[in-house]
Design a protein around this motif. Structure first.
Motif, PDB file in Angstrom:
ATOM      1  N   UNK A  86       0.860  -1.167   0.000  1.00 13.23           N
ATOM      2  CA  UNK A  86       0.000   0.000   0.000  1.00 13.23           C
ATOM      3  C   UNK A  86       0.907   1.231   0.000  1.00 13.23           C
ATOM      4  N   UNK A  87       1.217   1.718  -1.189  1.00 14.83           N
ATOM      5  CA  UNK A  87       2.227   2.767  -1.313  1.00 14.83           C
ATOM      6  C   UNK A  87       1.792   4.060  -0.641  1.00 14.83           C
ATOM      7  N   UNK A  88       0.495   4.358  -0.669  1.00 18.21           N
ATOM      8  CA  UNK A  88       0.010   5.606  -0.081  1.00 18.21           C
ATOM      9  C   UNK A  88       0.267   5.622   1.415  1.00 18.21           C
ATOM     10  N   UNK A  89      -0.206   4.582   2.125  1.00 18.53           N
ATOM     11  CA  UNK A  89      -0.177   4.619   3.582  1.00 18.53           C
ATOM     12  C   UNK A  89       1.105   4.043   4.189  1.00 18.53           C
ATOM     13  N   UNK A  90       1.830   3.234   3.417  1.00 16.75           N
ATOM     14  CA  UNK A  90       3.053   2.652   3.973  1.00 16.75           C
ATOM     15  C   UNK A  90       4.311   3.420   3.584  1.00 16.75           C
ATOM     16  N   UNK A  91       4.222   4.278   2.557  1.00 19.19           N
ATOM     17  CA  UNK A  91       5.414   4.996   2.110  1.00 19.19           C
ATOM     18  C   UNK A  91       5.158   6.502   1.960  1.00 19.19           C
ATOM     19  N   UNK A  92       4.144   6.882   1.208  1.00 17.36           N
ATOM     20  CA  UNK A  92       3.949   8.301   0.900  1.00 17.36           C
ATOM     21  C   UNK A  92       3.561   9.106   2.137  1.00 17.36           C
ATOM     22  N   UNK A  93       2.595   8.619   2.890  1.00 19.79           N
ATOM     23  CA  UNK A  93       2.200   9.337   4.107  1.00 19.79           C
ATOM     24  C   UNK A  93       3.364   9.411   5.099  1.00 19.79           C
ATOM     25  N   UNK A  94       4.015   8.279   5.437  1.00 17.83           N
ATOM     26  CA  UNK A  94       5.150   8.397   6.367  1.00 17.83           C
ATOM     27  C   UNK A  94       6.242   9.338   5.874  1.00 17.83           C
ATOM     28  N   UNK A  95       6.586   9.272   4.601  1.00 20.89           N
ATOM     29  CA  UNK A  95       7.644  10.136   4.080  1.00 20.89           C
ATOM     30  C   UNK A  95       7.292  11.604   4.244  1.00 20.89           C
ATOM     31  N   UNK A  96       6.033  11.942   4.000  1.00 20.48           N
ATOM     32  CA  UNK A  96       5.643  13.351   4.102  1.00 20.48           C
ATOM     33  C   UNK A  96       5.759  13.864   5.527  1.00 20.48           C
ATOM     34  N   UNK A  97       5.637  12.973   6.521  1.00 18.51           N
ATOM     35  CA  UNK A  97       5.783  13.378   7.920  1.00 18.51           C
ATOM     36  C   UNK A  97       7.237  13.320   8.390  1.00 18.51           C
ATOM     37  N   UNK A 155      -4.071   9.175   9.630  1.00 18.33           N
ATOM     38  CA  UNK A 155      -3.442   8.601   8.439  1.00 18.33           C
ATOM     39  C   UNK A 155      -2.118   7.908   8.743  1.00 18.33           C
ATOM     40  N   UNK A 156      -1.429   8.341   9.793  1.00 22.05           N
ATOM     41  CA  UNK A 156      -0.163   7.683  10.141  1.00 22.05           C
ATOM     42  C   UNK A 156      -0.377   6.271  10.665  1.00 22.05           C
ATOM     43  N   UNK A 157      -1.610   5.957  11.090  1.00 23.49           N
ATOM     44  CA  UNK A 157      -1.894   4.624  11.639  1.00 23.49           C
ATOM     45  C   UNK A 157      -2.419   3.649  10.599  1.00 23.49           C
ATOM     46  N   UNK A 158      -2.959   4.174   9.494  1.00 21.68           N
ATOM     47  CA  UNK A 158      -3.674   3.313   8.547  1.00 21.68           C
ATOM     48  C   UNK A 158      -2.781   2.193   8.031  1.00 21.68           C
ATOM     49  N   UNK A 159      -1.541   2.523   7.670  1.00 14.71           N
ATOM     50  CA  UNK A 159      -0.633   1.517   7.112  1.00 14.71           C
ATOM     51  C   UNK A 159      -0.249   0.434   8.096  1.00 14.71           C
ATOM     52  N   UNK A 228     -11.211   7.229  -5.613  1.00 15.65           N
ATOM     53  CA  UNK A 228     -11.119   5.831  -6.059  1.00 15.65           C
ATOM     54  C   UNK A 228      -9.702   5.498  -6.500  1.00 15.65           C
ATOM     55  N   UNK A 229      -8.763   5.838  -5.618  1.00 14.37           N
ATOM     56  CA  UNK A 229      -7.348   5.732  -5.957  1.00 14.37           C
ATOM     57  C   UNK A 229      -6.792   4.332  -5.739  1.00 14.37           C
ATOM     58  N   UNK A 230      -7.102   3.729  -4.586  1.00 13.35           N
ATOM     59  CA  UNK A 230      -6.491   2.455  -4.212  1.00 13.35           C
ATOM     60  C   UNK A 230      -7.558   1.510  -3.659  1.00 13.35           C
ATOM     61  N   UNK A 231      -7.220   0.222  -3.624  1.00 15.35           N
ATOM     62  CA  UNK A 231      -8.173  -0.799  -3.187  1.00 15.35           C
ATOM     63  C   UNK A 231      -8.625  -0.550  -1.755  1.00 15.35           C
ATOM     64  N   UNK A 232      -7.693  -0.194  -0.868  1.00 13.19           N
ATOM     65  CA  UNK A 232      -8.073  -0.015   0.538  1.00 13.19           C
ATOM     66  C   UNK A 232      -9.071   1.116   0.713  1.00 13.19           C
TER      67      UNK A 232
END
Length: 457
Positions: A86-97, A155-159, A228-232
């Motif tokens: 899950x690139x959004x919640x496991x990589x993109x969100x953490x990186x932005x923080x 959002x930091x918890x979702x991943x 409707x970006x990702x499956x999750x």
């Protein structure tokens, strides 16, 4: 006040069918506007005070408009394209923080530099902690639409552990959004505007969507959202609300012609019909969404619905030539081996259509009275030769190396191939240092997810 007369230029202006066609003439720029288009050299002394620029070996286009990007996610370039998960919640969100404020600014400068070198004059950039890097982006001279991407799910918890909503968390985003508006909307002689952004339907409750709507209406601002970006996202919205993401937004008063919605990967054809009915604009990011195979979305339904289509780069690049090429491939794929849409339509995605999505009647075209946001291309560049159709060559084969000059509001940001507002070596060095620092923190703090391959020399 800047005054330029581009002499004997080939320039792209709307033809009888509204799409860009190549013309030849003299383009006069005064201040931030195009003030004249002449068929031949001016007579007398009407333009005596204008700097004359030989454009006989260059083509002039409206500056490209990137309708959706996250400049600071260039910190992930060359990594997550080759990782599952899950690139959004496991990589993109953490990186932005994990980026520090000065590191965000360093990466944003790199994004602006790449955008300028790619013929882009406008960026729409929603993310988090935008105030940290907005000044750096403004200093680049680009036209900007900035947005704090709001959510009330943690959002930091979702991943790691899934979705949990917290109103206090949501209030921090609302406060940041208000502060961004107060500080930056209309800044730099209105070269900078602010939009209201909901991150996505899965991490915004009905309360958050209502609060963002109220803010947008109170301030008269346009809105944007990932859709409707990702499956999750699809699964979460279905679990919580028993609806598609589009239906959820419709039922929370979020669909209208001031909305720029991004991706549409898992939209149904019925969703597309709803979005078209409400006049929602589509920001397609075919390059980022095709890193693991051609972007699968209901593109045939979108193309046939009459939805206004724009292009974005999303993340890991600011190169809109890349986006135009892949848009052509993905959109033609809707019809098998097709030549529909044509290059002129795709160029419109990145110019006139994007201006429409932003509610701007002064951008995206070369005409008298338009903003002097221009990109110039080297007609003698190998990629543009031999030439029968400039538009076809640009869309199929164009790349940043063909861009010679970029102007925003009549100011050169790139002139004769040299950046005028950014020190390129310094920008690259600082972005590299920021990236290495962020990944060191990521490796310490984000356990349990695959790490990218890294050079050892």
């Amino acid at each position: 006040m800047a005054r330029y007369l581009f002499e004997d230029a080939r320039y792209l202006a709307p033809g009888d069918d509204g799409l860009a066609e190549l013309r030849r003439g003299w383009i006069a720029v005064e201040g931030d506007r195009i003030v004249a288009l002449l068929d031949g050299p001016p007579e007398g002394s009407a333009f005596a005070g204008f700097e004359r620029i030989d454009a006989s070996r260059r083509a002039v286009s409206p500056g490209l408009v990137n309708a959706h990007t996250h400049t600071i996610l260039l910190v992930l370039r060359g990594t997550v394209e080759d990782i599952e998960g899950n690139l959004v919640y496991q990589y993109m969100v953490p990186a932005s923080y994990l980026l520090e404020p000065q590191e965000r600014a360093a990466i944003a400068r790199l994004g602006c530099l790449e955008a300028i070198r790619s013929g882009t004059t406008t960026l729409v950039d929603p993310l988090r902690h935008v105030a940290d890097y907005a000044p750096a982006m403004i200093d680049s001279g680009l036209r900007l639409y900035l947005c704090e991407s709001a959510a009330d799910a943690l959002t930091r918890e979702v991943g790691r552990s899934g979705y949990r909503f917290d109103r206090e968390w949501g209030e921090t985003f609302l406060a940041r959004s208000r502060a961004l508006i107060e500080r930056f909307h209309g800044a730099a002689d209105d070269r900078v505007r602010v939009m209201v952004a909901a991150h996505a339907p899965d991490n915004c409750s009905p309360w958050m969507l209502a609060e963002l709507n109220r803010l947008a209406r109170d301030k008269g601002l346009r809105r944007t959202i990932h859709l409707s970006q990702i499956v999750s996202e699809v699964e979460q919205v279905r679990t919580l609300h028993g609806k598609t993401s589009t239906e959820y937004l419709r039922d929370n008063d979020w669909l209208a012609d001031d909305l720029l919605a991004v991706h549409w990967t898992f939209c149904t054809e019925a969703d597309v019909e709803i979005l078209a009915h409400h006049g929602v604009h589509f920001a397609h990011c075919p390059a980022s969404m095709s890193a693991k195979g051609p972007h699968r979305l209901p593109i045939k339904a979108i193309l046939e619905s009459g939805v206004n289509i724009t292009l974005g780069t999303d993340n890991m690049t600011e190169d809109l030539f890349h986006a135009m090429k892949l848009a052509l491939v993905v959109h033609r794929g809707a019809y098998g081996r097709s030549v529909t849409p044509g290059p002129r339509q795709v160029l419109d995605y990145a110019t006139a259509n994007a201006a429409k999505a932003l509610g701007r009647d002064d951008l995206g075209r070369i005409a008298v009275g338009m903003k002097a946001d221009l990109a110039l291309f080297d007609l003698e560049a190998p990629a543009l030769a031999p030439r029968l159709s400039l538009v076809s060559n640009l869309v199929h084969y164009g790349h940043p190396g063909v861009v010679t000059d970029v102007l925003v509001d009549g100011r050169f940001l790139l002139r004769d191939g040299r950046a005028t507002t950014l020190d390129e070596r310094q920008v690259v060095a600082e972005a590299q240092a920021a990236t290495e620092a962020m990944w060191a923190r990521f490796e310490r703090q984000e356990g349990g997810v695959p790490l990218p391959q890294r050079d050892t020399v």
